[in-house]
Design a protein around this motif. Structure first.
Motif, PDB file in Angstrom:
ATOM      1  N   ASP A 211       0.824  -1.215   0.000  1.00  0.00           N
ATOM      2  CA  ASP A 211       0.000   0.000   0.000  1.00  0.00           C
ATOM      3  C   ASP A 211       0.854   1.259   0.000  1.00  0.00           C
ATOM      4  OD1 ASP A 211      -2.340  -1.468  -0.011  1.00  0.00           O
ATOM      5  OD2 ASP A 211      -2.549  -1.465   2.170  1.00  0.00           O
ATOM      6  N   VAL A 212       1.914   1.276   0.799  1.00  0.00           N
ATOM      7  CA  VAL A 212       2.788   2.449   0.840  1.00  0.00           C
ATOM      8  C   VAL A 212       3.498   2.630  -0.502  1.00  0.00           C
ATOM      9  CG1 VAL A 212       4.822   3.490   1.927  1.00  0.00           C
ATOM     10  CG2 VAL A 212       3.111   2.319   3.340  1.00  0.00           C
ATOM     11  N   ALA A 213       3.992   1.531  -1.071  1.00  0.00           N
ATOM     12  CA  ALA A 213       4.698   1.601  -2.355  1.00  0.00           C
ATOM     13  C   ALA A 213       3.770   2.103  -3.459  1.00  0.00           C
ATOM     14  CB  ALA A 213       5.261   0.234  -2.719  1.00  0.00           C
ATOM     15  N   GLN A 214       2.541   1.597  -3.470  1.00  0.00           N
ATOM     16  CA  GLN A 214       1.605   2.037  -4.508  1.00  0.00           C
ATOM     17  C   GLN A 214       1.281   3.513  -4.370  1.00  0.00           C
ATOM     18  OE1 GLN A 214      -0.005   0.109  -7.322  1.00  0.00           O
ATOM     19  NE2 GLN A 214       0.216   2.308  -7.673  1.00  0.00           N
ATOM     20  N   ARG A 215       1.111   3.955  -3.129  1.00  0.00           N
ATOM     21  CA  ARG A 215       0.811   5.367  -2.937  1.00  0.00           C
ATOM     22  C   ARG A 215       1.977   6.245  -3.374  1.00  0.00           C
ATOM     23  NH1 ARG A 215      -1.665   8.490   2.360  1.00  0.00           N
ATOM     24  NH2 ARG A 215      -2.651  10.138   1.140  1.00  0.00           N
ATOM     25  N   ALA A 216       3.205   5.785  -3.094  1.00  0.00           N
ATOM     26  CA  ALA A 216       4.382   6.545  -3.523  1.00  0.00           C
ATOM     27  C   ALA A 216       4.407   6.694  -5.038  1.00  0.00           C
ATOM     28  CB  ALA A 216       5.650   5.852  -3.034  1.00  0.00           C
ATOM     29  N   LEU A 217       4.095   5.615  -5.744  1.00  0.00           N
ATOM     30  CA  LEU A 217       4.073   5.680  -7.202  1.00  0.00           C
ATOM     31  C   LEU A 217       2.912   6.532  -7.698  1.00  0.00           C
ATOM     32  CD1 LEU A 217       4.990   1.972  -8.012  1.00  0.00           C
ATOM     33  CD2 LEU A 217       6.485   3.974  -8.109  1.00  0.00           C
ATOM     34  N   ASN A 218       1.805   6.517  -6.976  1.00  0.00           N
ATOM     35  CA  ASN A 218       0.688   7.390  -7.329  1.00  0.00           C
ATOM     36  C   ASN A 218       1.090   8.854  -7.243  1.00  0.00           C
ATOM     37  OD1 ASN A 218      -0.860   5.092  -7.591  1.00  0.00           O
ATOM     38  ND2 ASN A 218      -1.989   5.378  -5.685  1.00  0.00           N
ATOM     39  N   PHE A 219       1.999   9.166  -6.302  1.00  0.00           N
ATOM     40  CA  PHE A 219       2.493  10.532  -6.155  1.00  0.00           C
ATOM     41  C   PHE A 219       3.576  10.867  -7.184  1.00  0.00           C
ATOM     42  CE2 PHE A 219       0.704  10.536  -1.783  1.00  0.00           C
ATOM     43  CZ  PHE A 219       0.109  11.783  -1.806  1.00  0.00           C
ATOM     44  N   GLY A 220       3.928   9.914  -8.035  1.00  0.00           N
ATOM     45  CA  GLY A 220       4.907  10.185  -9.087  1.00  0.00           C
ATOM     46  C   GLY A 220       6.344   9.989  -8.679  1.00  0.00           C
ATOM     47  N   MET A 221       6.595   9.228  -7.612  1.00  0.00           N
ATOM     48  CA  MET A 221       7.983   8.985  -7.234  1.00  0.00           C
ATOM     49  C   MET A 221       8.656   8.070  -8.253  1.00  0.00           C
ATOM     50  SD  MET A 221       8.164   9.012  -3.112  1.00  0.00           S
ATOM     51  CE  MET A 221       7.348  10.331  -2.195  1.00  0.00           C
ATOM     52  N   ASP A 222       9.981   8.130  -8.272  1.00  0.00           N
ATOM     53  CA  ASP A 222      10.738   7.573  -9.383  1.00  0.00           C
ATOM     54  C   ASP A 222      11.203   6.141  -9.183  1.00  0.00           C
ATOM     55  OD1 ASP A 222      11.082  10.115 -11.111  1.00  0.00           O
ATOM     56  OD2 ASP A 222      11.660  10.771  -9.111  1.00  0.00           O
ATOM     57  N   GLY A 223      10.982   5.573  -8.012  1.00  0.00           N
ATOM     58  CA  GLY A 223      11.417   4.208  -7.778  1.00  0.00           C
ATOM     59  C   GLY A 223      11.153   3.789  -6.352  1.00  0.00           C
ATOM     60  N   LEU A 224      11.535   2.558  -6.035  1.00  0.00           N
ATOM     61  CA  LEU A 224      11.290   1.993  -4.715  1.00  0.00           C
ATOM     62  C   LEU A 224      12.552   1.325  -4.186  1.00  0.00           C
ATOM     63  CD1 LEU A 224       7.894   0.216  -5.514  1.00  0.00           C
ATOM     64  CD2 LEU A 224       8.158   2.411  -4.327  1.00  0.00           C
ATOM     65  N   MET A 225      12.809   1.469  -2.896  1.00  0.00           N
ATOM     66  CA  MET A 225      13.870   0.736  -2.218  1.00  0.00           C
ATOM     67  C   MET A 225      13.187  -0.162  -1.186  1.00  0.00           C
ATOM     68  SD  MET A 225      17.024   2.084   0.188  1.00  0.00           S
ATOM     69  CE  MET A 225      18.279   2.401  -1.064  1.00  0.00           C
ATOM     70  N   ILE A 226      13.223  -1.473  -1.404  1.00  0.00           N
ATOM     71  CA  ILE A 226      12.473  -2.408  -0.569  1.00  0.00           C
ATOM     72  C   ILE A 226      13.420  -3.417   0.062  1.00  0.00           C
ATOM     73  CG2 ILE A 226      10.632  -4.127  -0.535  1.00  0.00           C
ATOM     74  CD1 ILE A 226       9.364  -2.735  -2.922  1.00  0.00           C
ATOM     75  N   GLU A 227      13.377  -3.508   1.373  1.00  0.00           N
ATOM     76  CA  GLU A 227      14.245  -4.444   2.079  1.00  0.00           C
ATOM     77  C   GLU A 227      13.759  -5.883   1.872  1.00  0.00           C
ATOM     78  OE1 GLU A 227      14.682  -3.246   6.147  1.00  0.00           O
ATOM     79  OE2 GLU A 227      16.021  -1.592   5.625  1.00  0.00           O
ATOM     80  N   THR A 228      14.693  -6.737   1.461  1.00  0.00           N
ATOM     81  CA  THR A 228      14.362  -8.113   1.090  1.00  0.00           C
ATOM     82  C   THR A 228      15.374  -9.067   1.710  1.00  0.00           C
ATOM     83  OG1 THR A 228      13.628  -7.193  -1.031  1.00  0.00           O
ATOM     84  CG2 THR A 228      13.745  -9.591  -0.862  1.00  0.00           C
ATOM     85  N   HIS A 229      14.862 -10.153   2.286  1.00  0.00           N
ATOM     86  CA  HIS A 229      15.700 -11.108   3.023  1.00  0.00           C
ATOM     87  C   HIS A 229      15.234 -12.525   2.672  1.00  0.00           C
ATOM     88  CE1 HIS A 229      17.406 -13.296   6.442  1.00  0.00           C
ATOM     89  NE2 HIS A 229      18.126 -12.223   6.754  1.00  0.00           N
ATOM     90  N   PRO A 230      16.149 -13.483   2.529  1.00  0.00           N
ATOM     91  CA  PRO A 230      15.712 -14.857   2.200  1.00  0.00           C
ATOM     92  C   PRO A 230      14.759 -15.448   3.230  1.00  0.00           C
ATOM     93  CG  PRO A 230      18.097 -14.646   1.970  1.00  0.00           C
ATOM     94  CD  PRO A 230      17.617 -13.387   2.616  1.00  0.00           C
TER      95      PRO A 230
END
Length: 367
Positions: A211-230
């Motif tokens: 939800d946060v990522a989608q809203r950021a893109l709705n605001f026109g942000m240029d990319g996402l930094m998402i923490e990912t762990h095995p």
């Protein structure tokens, strides 16, 4: 007024860059497992990893430091994408450059301290490397821009900002309150600057990241930094906000990337007509507010003449309750209505106080 003068804006990774990787590097196997997953996912444009971790309290895992840097060199070779790490002092910069790290980022705890930012900037004098700057922990736009300016003054021309939210002890939803308006203000100040959203630190919970990522893109942000762990449950730091690779790939498939219109000649005709209607309504709103404040001035004069206090609690509570209910009936949220009414009330109090103090009321200025 900003003093940034860029030659090559942005990181050069194209639209909607996805930056993924662990909060902290823990073991070589952890990194190998992530590479195995990311090799099958072309959307990952940059690998992020924390190796120096500024922790709020001592005793928590503070990263492996230089020991982890050779493992990140292997990531570059396997995935053929840039690798980025957080740096907080000159010694970190020196080690990162020595091991061929492609991009540096400055964390929120560092951005808040101009002395630390300047130390990093001085260590980068004459170095051609992209730098990303996270917003400071507190909502201070000048500090954020100042950190970018310090990088630019030593010759860093490839810059991006990372929006990771702001500390708010009273917010019970987010780990770090997004304050979207402040990130958008940065975009207004520096329209060519790329802003990367960090939904992991804003959400603080893996189930909120989409939800946060989608809203950021709705605001026109240029990319996402998402923490990912095995295996996020076993993570040595920030386990709650990390995704496993499968969860990340699901989000990337489901998320909608939004295009931002930058030039007036790109606006479709029907959108232009709707904007013109909004402009017309805004003018009416401003006229109505002006009329309301002129009446407030008369109320202030009356209170002065009759020795009445500026603040009348019963009246204010009635206005707040009744107008909020009216707004809710008109499909406006309770939070919005109360924020709007409080802003109007604060301005009304200021104008009346000036009258009580025998000061001339300044003309209304619409910003």
């Amino acid at each position: 007024m900003n003093t940034l003068k860029m030659k090559n804006w942005g990181l050069g990774l194209g639209k909607h860059v996805i930056i993924a990787g662990p909060c902290s590097v823990e073991t070589e196997k952890q990194i190998d497992d992530l590479c195995n997953s990311f090799e099958r996912e072309p959307q990952i444009g940059m690998f992020r990893a924390g190796i120096w971790k500024p922790r709020t309290r001592p005793g928590n895992f503070e990263g492996l430091g230089d020991q982890a840097l050779p493992w990140l060199q292997k990531v570059k070779n396997r995935l053929n994408i840039p690798v980025c790490v957080e740096v907080a002092k000159a010694a970190h910069v020196e080690s990162a450059l020595k091991h061929g790290i492609d991009v540096l980022w400055i964390g929120a705890r560092t951005t808040v301290n101009p002395f630390s930012v300047q130390e990093i900037a001085d260590s980068l004098q004459g170095v051609d490397i992209p730098v990303m700057v996270k917003n400071p922990i507190n909502p201070d736009l000048a500090l954020w821009i100042g950190a970018l300016e310090r990088m630019n003054k030593v010759g860093i021309n490839k810059l991006a900002a990372i929006h990771r939210g702001f500390a708010d002890p009273y917010d019970k939803i987010y780990r770090n309150k997004p304050n979207w308006n402040l990130a958008m203000q940065l975009k207004l100040e520096l329209p060519d600057l790329e802003i990367i959203n960090d939904p992991s630190h804003i959400a603080g919970k893996s189930e909120m990241i989409f939800d946060v990522a989608q809203r950021a893109l709705n605001f026109g942000m240029d990319g996402l930094m998402i923490e990912t762990h095995p295996n996020p449950e076993a993570a040595w730091s920030d386990a709650r906000q990390q995704l496993n690779p499968e969860q990340l790939l699901t989000i990337l498939k489901e998320i909608s990337f939004r295009e931002r219109i930058d030039f007036e000649n790109q606006i479709p005709e029907n959108l232009k007509e709707m904007r013109e209607s909004i402009d017309h309504i805004d003018q009416k709103l401003i006229d109505l507010l002006s009329d309301r404040f002129h009446l407030i001035d008369q109320v202030g004069a009356y209170k002065k003449a009759h020795d009445l206090s500026v603040f009348q609690g019963g009246r204010w509570q009635d206005v707040l309750d009744s107008r909020t209910k009216l707004g809710i009936k008109k499909d406006m949220s309770e939070k919005f209505m109360k924020s709007l009414l409080i802003a109007i009330h604060d301005e009304s109090i200021k104008r009346q106080e000036k009258q009580i103090a025998n000061e001339a009321v300044e003309p209304l200025t619409i910003i």
